[in-house]
Design a protein around this motif. Sequence first.
Motif, short mmCIF file in Angstrom:
data_model
loop_
_atom_site.label_atom_id
_atom_site.label_comp_id
_atom_site.label_asym_id
_atom_site.label_seq_id
_atom_site.Cartn_x
_atom_site.Cartn_y
_atom_site.Cartn_z
N PRO A 14 0.81 -1.22 0.00
CA PRO A 14 0.00 0.00 0.00
C PRO A 14 0.85 1.27 0.00
O PRO A 14 1.17 1.82 1.05
CB PRO A 14 -0.81 -0.12 1.29
CG PRO A 14 0.07 -0.93 2.20
CD PRO A 14 0.83 -1.87 1.30
N PRO A 86 -2.81 -0.71 15.54
CA PRO A 86 -2.68 -0.61 14.08
C PRO A 86 -3.36 0.64 13.50
O PRO A 86 -2.91 1.18 12.50
CB PRO A 86 -3.34 -1.89 13.56
CG PRO A 86 -3.20 -2.86 14.67
CD PRO A 86 -3.35 -2.03 15.93
N ALA A 87 -4.42 1.12 14.14
CA ALA A 87 -5.09 2.33 13.64
C ALA A 87 -4.19 3.55 13.76
O ALA A 87 -4.20 4.43 12.89
CB ALA A 87 -6.40 2.55 14.40
N LEU A 89 -0.83 3.44 13.73
CA LEU A 89 0.19 3.26 12.69
C LEU A 89 -0.38 3.64 11.33
O LEU A 89 0.29 4.33 10.54
CB LEU A 89 0.70 1.82 12.68
CG LEU A 89 1.84 1.51 13.65
CD1 LEU A 89 1.42 1.59 15.09
CD2 LEU A 89 2.46 0.17 13.33
N SER A 90 -1.61 3.25 11.05
CA SER A 90 -2.24 3.59 9.77
C SER A 90 -2.42 5.09 9.62
O SER A 90 -2.22 5.64 8.52
CB SER A 90 -3.60 2.90 9.64
OG SER A 90 -3.43 1.52 9.52
N ALA A 91 -2.77 5.78 10.69
CA ALA A 91 -2.94 7.24 10.62
C ALA A 91 -1.61 7.92 10.30
O ALA A 91 -1.56 8.86 9.49
CB ALA A 91 -3.51 7.76 11.94
N TRP A 93 0.88 6.44 8.71
CA TRP A 93 1.20 6.05 7.33
C TRP A 93 0.44 6.91 6.33
O TRP A 93 0.96 7.26 5.28
CB TRP A 93 0.93 4.56 7.09
CG TRP A 93 1.37 4.16 5.73
CD1 TRP A 93 0.58 3.79 4.68
CD2 TRP A 93 2.71 4.13 5.23
NE1 TRP A 93 1.34 3.53 3.57
CE2 TRP A 93 2.65 3.73 3.88
CE3 TRP A 93 3.95 4.42 5.80
CZ2 TRP A 93 3.79 3.60 3.08
CZ3 TRP A 93 5.08 4.29 5.00
CH2 TRP A 93 4.99 3.89 3.68
N ASP A 94 -0.79 7.30 6.65
CA ASP A 94 -1.55 8.18 5.76
C ASP A 94 -0.83 9.51 5.57
O ASP A 94 -0.80 10.07 4.47
CB ASP A 94 -2.96 8.43 6.31
CG ASP A 94 -3.86 7.21 6.20
OD1 ASP A 94 -3.54 6.28 5.43
OD2 ASP A 94 -4.90 7.20 6.91
N ARG A 97 2.15 8.83 3.24
CA ARG A 97 1.70 8.68 1.85
C ARG A 97 1.35 10.03 1.23
O ARG A 97 1.63 10.26 0.05
CB ARG A 97 0.50 7.75 1.78
CG ARG A 97 0.89 6.31 2.02
CD ARG A 97 -0.24 5.39 1.77
NE ARG A 97 -0.57 5.39 0.34
CZ ARG A 97 -1.56 4.71 -0.18
NH1 ARG A 97 -2.35 3.99 0.58
NH2 ARG A 97 -1.79 4.75 -1.47
N SER A 102 5.68 8.63 -1.23
CA SER A 102 5.20 7.46 -1.97
C SER A 102 5.05 7.74 -3.46
O SER A 102 4.56 6.89 -4.20
CB SER A 102 3.88 6.96 -1.39
OG SER A 102 2.88 7.95 -1.48
N LEU A 110 7.10 0.06 8.33
CA LEU A 110 6.35 0.77 9.36
C LEU A 110 6.38 -0.08 10.62
O LEU A 110 5.98 -1.25 10.59
CB LEU A 110 4.91 0.99 8.89
CG LEU A 110 3.93 1.63 9.86
CD1 LEU A 110 4.36 3.05 10.22
CD2 LEU A 110 2.53 1.64 9.25
#
Length: 138
Positions: A14, A86-87, A89-91, A93-94, A97, A102, A110
């Motif tokens: 992703p 994980p939420a 980490l995803s925030a 990563w957003d 990105r 990216s 990550l």
Amino acid sequence: MLRRVLVPTLFPPPGYAHASVVEAGTRLAFLAGSVPLDSEGRLVGAGDPVRQAEQVLANLREQVRAVGSDLAHVVSTDVYVVSQDPAVLSAVWDVVRASGLSDGPHASTLLGVACLGYTGQLVEITATAVVPDGTEDA
């Protein structure tokens, strides 16, 4: 000079590449971890990993610019986030990105970690970047 590799037999990542290949003779910059401190050494975004990620990326832009490169030439990063969620980490990563990192896409890992070096620090990013020909170090 730089080739990003997405392996068709692996699950599509992703927003990052499986690998980056740099030709021999290319200058590389290995950057120290970018941290969420302002130019006065104050922590930015206490308790807010998204705000800290934004500051970390602003500082990373300055680091790559200082060596004659830019975020589009970053070939690899490690993104450290103090969290087991994980939420969260995803925030973060957003934010990564959306930063332009990216665009390559680059190769990245990550990681959720227990702690980082500064009190209150929640995010850190280490990076390796290609320094294009014809640029001079600042």
